[in-house]
Design an enzyme around this catalytic site. Structure first.
Site, short mmCIF file in Angstrom:
data_model
loop_
_atom_site.label_atom_id
_atom_site.label_comp_id
_atom_site.label_asym_id
_atom_site.label_seq_id
_atom_site.Cartn_x
_atom_site.Cartn_y
_atom_site.Cartn_z
N LEU A 75 20.94 -4.47 -13.94
CA LEU A 75 22.34 -4.27 -13.54
C LEU A 75 22.88 -2.90 -13.90
O LEU A 75 24.07 -2.64 -13.78
CB LEU A 75 23.21 -5.37 -14.15
CG LEU A 75 22.83 -6.80 -13.75
CD1 LEU A 75 23.76 -7.81 -14.39
CD2 LEU A 75 22.87 -6.95 -12.23
N CYS A 76 22.01 -2.01 -14.37
CA CYS A 76 22.43 -0.65 -14.68
C CYS A 76 22.56 0.17 -13.40
O CYS A 76 21.80 -0.01 -12.46
CB CYS A 76 21.42 0.03 -15.60
SG CYS A 76 21.52 -0.51 -17.32
N HIS A 77 23.52 1.09 -13.41
CA HIS A 77 23.69 1.98 -12.27
C HIS A 77 22.68 3.13 -12.35
O HIS A 77 22.25 3.52 -13.43
CB HIS A 77 25.11 2.56 -12.27
CG HIS A 77 26.18 1.53 -12.11
ND1 HIS A 77 26.66 0.80 -13.17
CD2 HIS A 77 26.85 1.11 -11.01
CE1 HIS A 77 27.60 -0.04 -12.74
NE2 HIS A 77 27.74 0.13 -11.44
N MET A 111 22.85 2.85 -22.12
CA MET A 111 21.57 2.19 -21.86
C MET A 111 20.45 3.21 -21.69
O MET A 111 19.30 2.95 -22.06
CB MET A 111 21.66 1.29 -20.62
CG MET A 111 22.60 0.10 -20.78
SD MET A 111 22.29 -0.87 -22.28
CE MET A 111 20.58 -1.34 -22.05
N GLU A 112 20.78 4.37 -21.15
CA GLU A 112 19.77 5.41 -21.00
C GLU A 112 19.31 5.90 -22.38
O GLU A 112 18.11 6.12 -22.61
CB GLU A 112 20.32 6.56 -20.17
CG GLU A 112 20.36 6.30 -18.67
CD GLU A 112 21.42 5.28 -18.25
OE1 GLU A 112 21.33 4.75 -17.13
OE2 GLU A 112 22.34 5.00 -19.05
N ASP A 126 1.87 2.78 -29.64
CA ASP A 126 0.60 2.90 -28.93
C ASP A 126 -0.26 4.01 -29.51
O ASP A 126 -1.49 3.88 -29.60
CB ASP A 126 0.87 3.15 -27.44
CG ASP A 126 -0.42 3.31 -26.64
OD1 ASP A 126 -1.27 2.39 -26.73
OD2 ASP A 126 -0.57 4.32 -25.95
#
Length: 353
Positions: A75-77, A111-112, A126
């Protein structure tokens, strides 16, 4: 109670319509850490891990992750990111991660920034798992955000570490030996590591644009790490943005901030003015000693306008942007730092002066 913006009146998930919002500059900063072993930290710092350059790989992965956020979080733009910076620091048993995302648009970049930290952290895992498969990515969290109608927001309680935020970090090693448990205990917070904290700040329009390679910042970071500091940076900002860079450097209240560049007489050199704007007390003797050492070998060093002083309890020192100027600064600062930082912290023995 605030309503969830991503849920409509019937309880269904929705993408928020941001078309009515105005475009503003948005900045978000997120952090996290990979809890590991002292052996891994030493190997990463020495660039001696089996899998290539650990930090460079994780940094690129974090930046790429930020750019893919709208594909990973449904739902992120989609955002036109202006910049993404991913930085690493060290404690005795962890690698700290911090990401800054910036855009100009109608919605935020939290969010980014968070995705950059998460992807960089997973990449670190990793890269080190061959040596420490029990390493734990912990405490991914938003630190600050600004822009939009809510303006500036800072995480309550500063940057206190959330050891249980992963939901399983305390349980992941319950079956391990006591020694393994001990080596993976959560460290102190990102800003409260055992080592004193330092930030290296570079003022260079060319380096910020990627058209030239800065050589001074890495030298300072390596020197400070060798003295036992937990180093953040080098943070690289264009000369026009150095005030923002200083605010970024001081945000977590480090013991020491050393800047390089932007101290000359060029119309774009603005580091001294930006520094004076945040200082609460000046240390003119320190700046003059650095200038005099440079002038003794190179008369043009007298043109440096660098200043030094205190921004609260953070010591801030400007150095010229040349390798020689940085070398002179190191020579002056090294015998002073312990006593200076002790005095600023409320210690230091004046009777021995």
């Amino acid at each position: 109670m605030s309503e969830l913006s991503h849920v409509d009146g019937e309880g269904r998930a929705r993408m928020v319509d941001v078309s009515a919002k105005s475009d503003t500059t948005r900045i978000a900063v997120a952090a996290g850490e990979l809890l590991t072993t002292a052996e891994v930290v030493a190997l990463v710092r020495a660039d001696d891990m089996p899998k290539a350059d650990v930090l460079s790989t994780a940094r690129i992965a974090g930046i790429a992750g930020a750019k893919k956020t709208s594909e990973l979080i449904p739902l992120c733009h989609q955002l036109a990111l202006s910049s993404v910076k991913v930085e690493f620091g060290f404690t005795d048993t962890s690698i700290t991660i911090e990401a800054t995302a910036k855009t100009k648009g109608p919605t935020g970049v939290e969010m980014e920034a968070l995705t950059a930290v998460a992807v960089a952290g997973l990449t670190l895992h990793d890269m080190v798992k061959a040596v420490d498969p029990a390493a734990t990515l912990n405490g991914v969290r938003l630190l600050t955000k600004e822009g939009g109608k809510h303006g500036h927001w800072v995480r309550p309680g500063s940057d206190a570490d959330h050891a249980d935020s992963t939901g399983h970090s305390g349980k992941a090693h319950e079956s391990s030996s006591a020694a393994s448990d001990a080596k993976h205990q959560p460290s102190q917070s990102f800003t409260e590591a055992n080592a004193p904290s330092a930030v290296v700040l570079v003022a260079s329009t060319g380096a910020a644009a990627g058209t030239r390679i800065d050589t001074t910042g890495p030298v300072l970071a390596e020197w400070l790490a060798g003295l036992g500091f937990s180093v953040r940076g080098p943070l690289v900002y264009a000369d026009a943005d150095i005030a923002v860079g200083l605010a970024d450097a001081l945000r977590l209240e480090p013991a020491l901030v050393i800047s390089t560049g932007g101290t000359g007489a060029s119309p774009t050199d603005a580091t001294p003015e930006a520094t004076l704007a945040v200082l609460t007390r000046e240390l003119p003797g320190v700046a003059e000693a650095i200038r005099q050492r440079g002038t003794a070998k190179f008369p043009l060093a007298a043109l440096s306008r660098g200043v030094a002083g205190l921004a609260g309890r953070s010591v801030v020192v400007n150095l010229p942007g040349s390798p020689g100027g940085v070398k002179d600064g190191i020579a002056v600062l090294e015998p002073l730092l312990d006593h200076l930082l002790a005095q600023v912290a409320g210690g230091g023995n004046h009777d021995n002066n």
